[in-house]
Design an enzyme around this catalytic site. Structure first.
Site: not given
Length: 250
Positions: A13, A57, A134, A147, A149, A151
């Protein structure tokens, strides 16, 4: 300057946002850095001392190939920083399958793919892996269920493999950043004027330091430099909130 002299580091990233800030910070600290990102060419190139190569990825074959190229260029591997991630929001009961799959494939499977690829190169002599979780993955955020779940999976994966890979002298830690990025701008752009005003008011109240998200280069990179250094060799299985004190506010 020079704190990471001789370290060979892969950052996924690494084309923009937090990833780019981390790449630049590592170069300034003396490391040799390979930036992997979906935006880069699969031919590989060196720009401003940084080796850049394409990676998806979520695709393990792509990860294996990209790591082979990057490690070959770096002459080995000491540290992986897996920043690559995506965020999608909306009512939880309406999350389409394709959105759920995208978020989990990039954030959760991508963590597995990149960590496993790094393990291949680190298991003989040790090293460090730093994953990006996060705050959402710790507390859960309304209308960011997929998102959150995904993270959460990153944080629990990190704790699991930190124990499993300790015998190889590999440390594995996670970051829970609250940084102002392009992804955050996208989230803000989805809000109405009234929603944005309410959001900013909440942020001002809940983030003790500064009342808003941090600057990646100033507020996050110094910790990542430390976690990539030899000085952090006795720290593993941790999730570090870098958020101005937000995570523990109620």
């Amino acid at each position: 300057m020079g704190q990471l002299e001789g370290k060979r580091i892969i950052v996924t990233g690494g084309a923009q946002g937090i990833g780019l800030a981390v790449v630049k910070g590592y170069v300034e600290a003396g490391a040799k850095v390979a930036a992997l990102d979906l935006q880069f060419s699969d031919a590989g190139e060196v720009v401003d001392e940084i080796y850049r190569h394409h990676v998806d990825v979520a695709n393990n074959e792509s990860v294996v190939t990209a790591f082979e190229k990057a490690v070959g260029h770096l002459g080995g591997l000491d540290v992986l920083v897996n920043v690559a991630g995506v965020e999608r929001g909306g009512p939880s009961h309406e999350i389409p399958d394709d959105v759920w799959d995208l978020v989990f494939n990039v954030n959760a499977k991508g963590t597995r793919n990149t960590n496993s690829a790094a393990f291949t190169y680190l298991k003989e002599k040790g090293g460090a892996i730093i994953n990006f979780g996060s705050r959402s993955g710790v507390v859960g955020v309304p209308e960011q269920a997929a998102y959150s779940a995904s993270k959460a999976a990153v944080h629990t994966w990190t704790r699991a493999v930190a124990q499993e890979w300790a015998k190889y002298n590999i440390t594995v830690n996670a970051i829970a950043p609250a940084m102002w990025t392009d992804m955050y701008d996208d989230y803000r752009n989805r809000l109405s004027e009234d929603e944005l005003a309410a959001h900013d008011a909440v942020m001002a109240q809940q983030i003790p330091i500064g009342g808003k998200l941090g600057n990646p280069s100033v507020d996050l990179v110094p910790l990542l430099v430390f976690l990539a250094s030899d000085g952090s060799h006795f720290i593993s299985g941790q999730s570090f909130p870098v958020d101005g004190g937000w995570l523990h506010m109620r």
